[in-house]
Write a protein that holds these residues in place. Structure first.
Motif, PDB file in Angstrom:
ATOM      1  N   GLY A 110      69.774  67.507  97.536  1.00  0.00           N
ATOM      2  CA  GLY A 110      69.979  66.083  97.743  1.00  0.00           C
ATOM      3  C   GLY A 110      68.990  65.211  96.993  1.00  0.00           C
ATOM      4  O   GLY A 110      68.959  64.009  97.190  1.00  0.00           O
ATOM      5  N   ILE A 111      68.187  65.797  96.145  1.00  0.00           N
ATOM      6  CA  ILE A 111      67.201  65.024  95.403  1.00  0.00           C
ATOM      7  C   ILE A 111      67.188  65.532  93.958  1.00  0.00           C
ATOM      8  O   ILE A 111      67.182  66.733  93.709  1.00  0.00           O
ATOM      9  CB  ILE A 111      65.816  65.114  96.080  1.00  0.00           C
ATOM     10  N   SER A 112      67.236  64.611  93.008  1.00  0.00           N
ATOM     11  CA  SER A 112      67.321  64.971  91.593  1.00  0.00           C
ATOM     12  C   SER A 112      65.948  65.337  91.031  1.00  0.00           C
ATOM     13  O   SER A 112      64.914  65.060  91.646  1.00  0.00           O
ATOM     14  CB  SER A 112      67.892  63.797  90.795  1.00  0.00           C
ATOM     15  N   LYS A 113      65.950  65.925  89.846  1.00  0.00           N
ATOM     16  CA  LYS A 113      64.684  66.265  89.177  1.00  0.00           C
ATOM     17  C   LYS A 113      63.877  65.007  88.898  1.00  0.00           C
ATOM     18  O   LYS A 113      62.651  65.010  89.046  1.00  0.00           O
ATOM     19  CB  LYS A 113      64.953  67.044  87.895  1.00  0.00           C
ATOM     20  N   ALA A 114      64.548  63.931  88.517  1.00  0.00           N
ATOM     21  CA  ALA A 114      63.847  62.664  88.263  1.00  0.00           C
ATOM     22  C   ALA A 114      63.218  62.136  89.556  1.00  0.00           C
ATOM     23  O   ALA A 114      62.096  61.628  89.545  1.00  0.00           O
ATOM     24  CB  ALA A 114      64.802  61.633  87.676  1.00  0.00           C
ATOM     25  N   GLU A 115      63.928  62.275  90.661  1.00  0.00           N
ATOM     26  CA  GLU A 115      63.384  61.836  91.943  1.00  0.00           C
ATOM     27  C   GLU A 115      62.206  62.713  92.367  1.00  0.00           C
ATOM     28  O   GLU A 115      61.240  62.205  92.932  1.00  0.00           O
ATOM     29  CB  GLU A 115      64.475  61.831  93.018  1.00  0.00           C
ATOM     30  N   ILE A 116      62.290  64.006  92.083  1.00  0.00           N
ATOM     31  CA  ILE A 116      61.173  64.908  92.392  1.00  0.00           C
ATOM     32  C   ILE A 116      59.944  64.504  91.581  1.00  0.00           C
ATOM     33  O   ILE A 116      58.829  64.445  92.102  1.00  0.00           O
ATOM     34  CB  ILE A 116      61.550  66.381  92.147  1.00  0.00           C
ATOM     35  N   ALA A 117      60.141  64.174  90.314  1.00  0.00           N
ATOM     36  CA  ALA A 117      59.025  63.731  89.464  1.00  0.00           C
ATOM     37  C   ALA A 117      58.416  62.445  90.015  1.00  0.00           C
ATOM     38  O   ALA A 117      57.190  62.300  90.078  1.00  0.00           O
ATOM     39  CB  ALA A 117      59.500  63.539  88.024  1.00  0.00           C
ATOM     40  N   GLU A 118      59.255  61.522  90.435  1.00  0.00           N
ATOM     41  CA  GLU A 118      58.768  60.268  91.012  1.00  0.00           C
ATOM     42  C   GLU A 118      58.030  60.537  92.318  1.00  0.00           C
ATOM     43  O   GLU A 118      56.998  59.928  92.602  1.00  0.00           O
ATOM     44  CB  GLU A 118      59.940  59.317  91.246  1.00  0.00           C
ATOM     45  N   LEU A 119      58.547  61.464  93.111  1.00  0.00           N
ATOM     46  CA  LEU A 119      57.892  61.832  94.365  1.00  0.00           C
ATOM     47  C   LEU A 119      56.527  62.461  94.097  1.00  0.00           C
ATOM     48  O   LEU A 119      55.550  62.147  94.781  1.00  0.00           O
ATOM     49  CB  LEU A 119      58.784  62.787  95.162  1.00  0.00           C
TER      50      LEU A 119
END
Length: 132
Positions: A110-119
């Motif tokens: 439920g979370i994209s690679k870009a969102e993981i990087a932002e996280l």
């Protein structure tokens, strides 16, 4: 609103709040158009007015006389509303654990690679004395 927790919202009420936050002030006619734009089966005006009445009773929105018809606006700011709903979800579904909630998002896709990087960036900033 006072310091009291916000009343929970149903999925339909949450979707309607999203529209109110984005398009406020909005008339019933405009909200009906927006709600039905993404639905295979449109809802009726009466159904929408019932949902708006419930949101108003829960303290999430208010109505006011517009130039030609009633207009609805959020009482609760979007960020405060989302934080309150997220805290409720975290408590009910994840035993109050943010880690469990994030693990579910990450592991279930439920979370994209870009969102993981932002996280990661957010966590790094938080760990270095950034905003809590």
């Amino acid at each position: 609103m006072s310091g009291n927790p916000l009343p929970a919202l149903s999925a339909a009420e949450q979707a309607l709040m999203d529209l109110v936050w984005k398009h406020q002030p909005a008339t019933v006619a405009r909200l009906l158009e927006l709600v039905n734009a993404s639905r295979p089966e449109p809802i009726t005006r009466n159904t929408l007015q019932t949902q708006l009445s419930r949101l108003e009773a829960k303290g999430w929105i208010r109505r006011a006389e517009g130039e030609k018809s009633l207009e609805y606006s959020a009482v609760v700011k979007e960020k405060k509303g989302r934080v309150g709903l997220l805290k409720d979800l975290k408590g009910r579904m994840f035993g109050g654990s943010a880690l469990s909630m994030m693990r579910c998002l990450v592991e279930e896709g439920g979370i994209s690679k870009a969102e993981i990087a932002e996280l990661r960036k957010l966590l790094d900033e938080h760990g270095k004395g950034g905003k809590p």
